[in-house]
Design an enzyme around this catalytic site. Structure first.
Site, PDB file in Angstrom:
ATOM      1  N   ASP A  88       0.859  -1.194   0.000  1.00  0.00           N
ATOM      2  CA  ASP A  88       0.000   0.000   0.000  1.00  0.00           C
ATOM      3  C   ASP A  88       0.894   1.243   0.000  1.00  0.00           C
ATOM      4  OD1 ASP A  88      -1.891   1.941   0.336  1.00  0.00           O
ATOM      5  OD2 ASP A  88      -2.827   1.050   2.099  1.00  0.00           O
TER       6      ASP A  88
ATOM      7  N   GLU B 147      -0.753  -0.708  -4.492  1.00  0.00           N
ATOM      8  CA  GLU B 147      -1.977   0.020  -4.178  1.00  0.00           C
ATOM      9  C   GLU B 147      -1.747   1.515  -4.039  1.00  0.00           C
ATOM     10  OE1 GLU B 147      -4.484  -1.812  -1.287  1.00  0.00           O
ATOM     11  OE2 GLU B 147      -4.921   0.088  -0.297  1.00  0.00           O
TER      12      GLU B 147
ATOM     13  N   GLU C 161      -9.632   4.217  -2.779  1.00  0.00           N
ATOM     14  CA  GLU C 161     -10.177   4.556  -1.458  1.00  0.00           C
ATOM     15  C   GLU C 161     -10.370   6.062  -1.306  1.00  0.00           C
ATOM     16  OE1 GLU C 161      -6.670   2.727   0.565  1.00  0.00           O
ATOM     17  OE2 GLU C 161      -6.821   4.436   1.908  1.00  0.00           O
TER      18      GLU C 161
ATOM     19  N   ASP D  72     -14.235   2.961  -0.464  1.00  0.00           N
ATOM     20  CA  ASP D  72     -14.502   2.798   0.971  1.00  0.00           C
ATOM     21  C   ASP D  72     -15.973   3.107   1.196  1.00  0.00           C
ATOM     22  OD1 ASP D  72     -12.761   3.159   3.926  1.00  0.00           O
ATOM     23  OD2 ASP D  72     -14.889   3.653   3.816  1.00  0.00           O
TER      24      ASP D  72
ATOM     25  N   HIS E 141     -12.091  -0.760   0.437  1.00  0.00           N
ATOM     26  CA  HIS E 141     -11.091  -0.366   1.427  1.00  0.00           C
ATOM     27  C   HIS E 141     -11.573  -0.742   2.829  1.00  0.00           C
ATOM     28  CE1 HIS E 141      -9.382   2.852   4.182  1.00  0.00           C
ATOM     29  NE2 HIS E 141      -8.328   2.161   3.793  1.00  0.00           N
TER      30      HIS E 141
ATOM     31  N   GLU F  40     -10.623  -6.735   3.051  1.00  0.00           N
ATOM     32  CA  GLU F  40      -9.471  -6.210   3.810  1.00  0.00           C
ATOM     33  C   GLU F  40      -9.823  -6.045   5.283  1.00  0.00           C
ATOM     34  OE1 GLU F  40      -8.272  -2.231   2.707  1.00  0.00           O
ATOM     35  OE2 GLU F  40      -6.414  -2.374   3.853  1.00  0.00           O
TER      36      GLU F  40
HETATM   37 MG    MG Z   1      -4.906   1.618   1.036  1.00  0.00          MG
END
Ligand code: MG
Length: 389
Positions: free
Chosen positions: A214, A240, A267, A290, A317, A339
């Site tokens: 990430d 990411e 996200e 998200d 997300h 996740e």
């Molecule tokens: Mg992330």
């Protein structure tokens, strides 16, 4: 069933679990150390991400209807978002049909047009939309995933995000996502250290656990390409959020220069349009809206429909950490891996660290969401004090 009130409330304090917990083997990765971010080029803020990230607290958003039923959702970014709800959207949605979630979402997005429905306004739209979905589930006596048309499977398979991959492997997760530590400002030495972090994780978890990285909007195209090529021997499942979220031209250029590396982002995209653009232009392989930021469940359904029809993956997300994300993952076809963000110290049980009443935590890397009506969040929200005063 008409909306009679939309208001915000103060949530009970939740003390953080630190390295002084009796089960903690060492401090969490979050306790210190660098995480690459958009500000790592500024020495004053480079060393520690929380030195500049927002500290507005979370709050509760309540939607009430004529018969006294209450929908509840957690909102983020405190005072400014609560003000959008209390001063602007809330009063304008009173009197609307609470079960008409498509209509309420559409009205909220359109009413935010004069100042922009993205960014902080999108957090306000999300909180109201999620509270309306909670209310719909409670009125129908069904968990939200069932109202959405699920369950689409028996349980959610999760991967863990954080900097303690040995602990996540021990907990039974089949994938770990590492926070990348260094960015372009750290030069060649930073690239070497980033590669060493991934190499060490690969040595810890072996070949049967996926590793992701990430990069939290910290890079540019050239740096991402250089790092990806250096990481190639370690088989990173995806890179990411390498780029600033609004820079769509750079996303296209990165795709062109890294055709072999799976890429994920989203996200920090708000509403449906950026995801539609990304799918239409094949910018990334995996979309990561998200649920609590993008506008709620209502736009998420549209994003999933667009992606599924085009054969693009959706892996939201951090959905494993909230009831909203868990129900969305179970209720909508096309959402892949779930996740789960871990910020607590290694050794402390996830269930103890999370402590969100009614929201299950992963066991052996899997979650079975609550089957209680609505999102199943067990909180007596109507007795909480007003958030804004
Ligand atoms: Mg992330």
């Amino acid at each position: 069933m008409k909306i009679t009130a939309i208001r915000t409330v103060r949530l009970p304090p939740q003390p953080a679990i630190g390295a002084d917990h009796p089960d903690a083997r060492r401090p969490s990765w979050l306790a210190d150390g660098p995480v690459a971010n958009p500000m790592t080029g500024y020495p004053r803020y480079a060393a520690y991400r929380p030195s500049w990230t927002p500290t507005w607290p979370m709050f509760g958003c309540l939607v009430e209807v004529e018969d006294g039923t209450v929908g509840f959702a957690v909102g983020q970014h405190g005072r400014p978002v609560a003000a959008v709800i209390e001063d602007f959207l809330g009063p304008r949605l009173i009197g609307e049909d609470a079960l008409a979630t498509e209509r309420c979402y559409d009205m909220a997005v359109r009413m935010c047009a004069p100042f922009g429905a993205a960014g902080l306004a999108s957090y306000a739209i999300s909180a109201i939309d999620l509270a309306l979905w909670d209310l719909k589930g409670k009125v129908l006596g069904q968990p939200v995933y069932a109202v959405l048309g699920g369950p689409t499977r028996d349980e959610l398979e999760c991967y863990a995000t954080g900097g303690d991959p040995d602990w996540y492997a021990e907990l039974g997760f089949r994938g770990v996502k590492l926070p990348c530590r260094y960015g372009p400002a750290d030069g060649l030495d930073g690239i070497r250290k980033n590669v060493a972090q991934v190499a060490e994780a690969r040595a810890h978890v072996g070949d049967d656990i996926e590793i992701m990285l990430d990069c939290w909007m910290a890079f540019d195209v050239d740096y991402t390409v250089r790092l990806a090529e250096a990481l190639r021997p370690y088989r990173v499942r995806w890179l990411e959020e390498c780029l600033p979220s609004a820079d769509l031209l750079s996303h296209a250029e990165l795709r062109r220069r890294l055709p072999w590396q799976p890429l994920a982002t989203g996200e920090h995209w708000f509403g449906v349009a950026p995801f539609q653009y990304a799918v239409a232009n094949r910018l990334v392989d995996i979309l990561q809206p998200d649920i609590s930021w993008v506008g709620g469940i209502t736009p998420l359904k549209r994003i999933c429909a667009i992606a599924e029809a085009a054969g693009v993956a959706v892996m939201p997300h951090a959905p494993g950490n909230t009831a909203y994300g868990q129900h969305a993952c179970l209720g909508i076809v096309g959402i892949g891996w779930t996740e789960f963000f871990v910020g607590s110290p290694p050794g402390v049980a996830l269930a103890e660290a999370a402590r969100a009443p009614g929201v299950p935590t992963p066991v052996d890397g899997r979650i079975t969401p609550s089957a209680a009506p609505g999102f199943g969040v067990e909180i007596n929200a109507t007795e909480l004090p007003a958030f804004l005063s």
